[in-house]
Design an enzyme around this catalytic site. Structure first.
Site, PDB file in Angstrom:
ATOM      1  N   SER A  78       0.790  -1.241   0.000  1.00 42.11           N
ATOM      2  CA  SER A  78       0.000   0.000   0.000  1.00 42.11           C
ATOM      3  C   SER A  78       0.817   1.283   0.000  1.00 42.11           C
ATOM      4  CB  SER A  78      -0.944   0.016   1.206  1.00 42.11           C
ATOM      5  OG  SER A  78      -2.038  -0.835   0.981  1.00 42.11           O
ATOM      6  N   LYS A  81       0.111   3.898  -2.624  1.00 49.08           N
ATOM      7  CA  LYS A  81      -0.891   4.967  -2.524  1.00 49.08           C
ATOM      8  C   LYS A  81      -0.277   6.356  -2.395  1.00 49.08           C
ATOM      9  CE  LYS A  81      -4.099   1.569  -0.809  1.00 49.08           C
ATOM     10  NZ  LYS A  81      -4.530   0.790   0.348  1.00 49.08           N
ATOM     11  N   SER A 133      -5.925   3.515   4.569  1.00 48.16           N
ATOM     12  CA  SER A 133      -5.403   2.673   3.495  1.00 48.16           C
ATOM     13  C   SER A 133      -6.525   1.987   2.715  1.00 48.16           C
ATOM     14  CB  SER A 133      -4.436   1.615   4.040  1.00 48.16           C
ATOM     15  OG  SER A 133      -3.605   1.126   3.022  1.00 48.16           O
TER      16      SER A 133
END
Length: 394
Positions: A78, A81, A133
């Site tokens: 993640s 991102k 997230s």
């Protein structure tokens, strides 16, 4: 052995029982130690085989303060991102409302539990993306900003090319595993360095808690009035000066963390990929960077950096300063060995205004140029007054 057996059978019942218990305990202890040793070997092999990478850079200059295997291509989970947020900030209107599409509902992994038809601003989705997230938030952002997930990913990879990065490629906006979705700790640090030039990015990733009001959708009301988001990044609470950035985890990527911290004039970005103890490792790396390479203010704007002569001016010398502060992370030994080289524009003539460029100052460690800045006048430089060389002819 024969002696042990004879003694065993000659001993009383109580002694026999004690001997049996002792023997069983020894066998169990050996078995447990063997299992633990085998697990450790297996875990170490898995960790080493899949690879790990780490880096600490100065967020302003990009100087590498620590690195290990910085160019290895690895999955990033993640921490993807960071780029997703950056593309949205550069290409979207953060105050526009986004109607959540069906494609963004029920996405695998971490989520802010979006519902089809629900309305959130792009700004609110970014908070859901970076604090909680939300994989569902990433899809909603991608479709809104790029028109489709595919086109948004193209924008992500275009930015990689613009930044001149060699070891990064994106296949999605959330970091779910894909063999062609990878980065390096160096590349991810450079992406974050660039993202930190955006004030709204700094604000979002440095936020510990945020709430998103629910809006009407499908002509109904939700039971709760707000979504409450809590940042998963422990660096914000547990490390002095912590200001960001993003956690990440998948089974294939391992534990990944991009963190940032600021103390006085020093600001660092740390990236660890596939580090089981990602928070502890990141804290240690950043602490060492602050200690060993403090950012030193070499020259400050407004301070007199020297004096120069300017042809045609009404005074012999004029004070000059730097156009911007010169700050650079340096070890103690480096700081003692820096040299300044001044380069002046010898063609300059009065008059000049305050702040006009008159040359450059270059800073070296031995023969390595580490920084340069424009030199400018502090005050106006006036022309020398000329006496009238002509007389009226009568």
């Amino acid at each position: 052995m024969d002696g042990f057996i004879k003694r065993f059978f000659k001993s009383n019942e109580k002694r026999k029982i004690n001997l049996i218990i002792s023997l069983i305990a020894i066998i169990l202890l050996i078995s447990i130690l063997s299992l633990v040793f085998s697990y450790c070997l297996s875990y170490s092999y898995t960790y080493a085989a899949s690879g790990s990478s780490s880096i600490v850079i100065d967020s302003k200059t990009g100087r590498i303060l620590y690195e290990n295997n910085k160019d290895a291509r690895l999955p990033m989970a993640s921490t993807t991102k960071i780029m997703t947020a950056l593309i949205a900030i550069e290409n979207g209107n953060l105050d526009n409302y986004v109607k959540i599409p069906r494609e963004a509902v029920g996405i695998e992994g971490s989520s802010i539990y979006l519902k089809e038809g629900e309305l959130l601003t792009l700004r609110e989705l970014l908070y859901g993306l970076m604090l909680q997230s939300g994989n569902d938030a990433s899809i909603a952002i991608a479709i809104n900003v790029g028109g489709s997930v595919e086109e948004f990913v193209n924008l992500m990879n275009q930015k990689v090319e613009e930044l001149g990065l060699q070891n990064t490629h994106f296949e999605n906006p959330n970091g779910l595993h894909n063999e062609n979705h990878y980065t390096s700790s160096f590349d991810l640090a450079m992406i974050t360095k660039y993202a930190y030039t955006k004030e709204i990015f700094r604000e979002i990733v440095g936020t510990k808690n945020f709430k998103i009001p629910y809006e009407k959708y499908d002509n109904s009301e939700t039971e709760n009035k707000y979504r409450y988001l809590k940042n998963k990044n422990k660096i914000l609470n547990e490390f002095e000066g912590g200001i960001g950035v993003k956690t990440g985890y998948t089974k294939d990527a391992g534990r990944c963390l991009v963190s940032a911290a600021k103390r006085d004039d020093s600001e660092v970005i740390c990236v660890v990929l596939n580090h089981p103890d990602m928070f502890s490792d990141s804290k240690r790396y950043m602490e060492n960077a602050f200690k060993e390479f403090p950012t030193r203010r070499l020259v400050s704007k407004g301070d007199i950096a020297g004096q120069i002569k300017i042809a045609g001016s009404n005074t012999e010398y004029h004070a000059i300063t730097v156009e911007n502060d010169i700050l650079y992370p340096l070890s103690e030994s480096e700081f003692k060995n820096i040299k300044y080289i001044y380069e002046y524009d010898k063609t300059l003539k009065a008059p000049l205004k305050s702040g006009d460029k008159v040359g450059k100052i270059k800073v070296y460690i031995e023969n390595q140029l580490i920084s340069e800045e424009n030199l400018v006048t502090i005050n106006d430089v006036n022309e020398k007054e000329l006496m009238n060389q002509f007389q009226n002819i009568s």
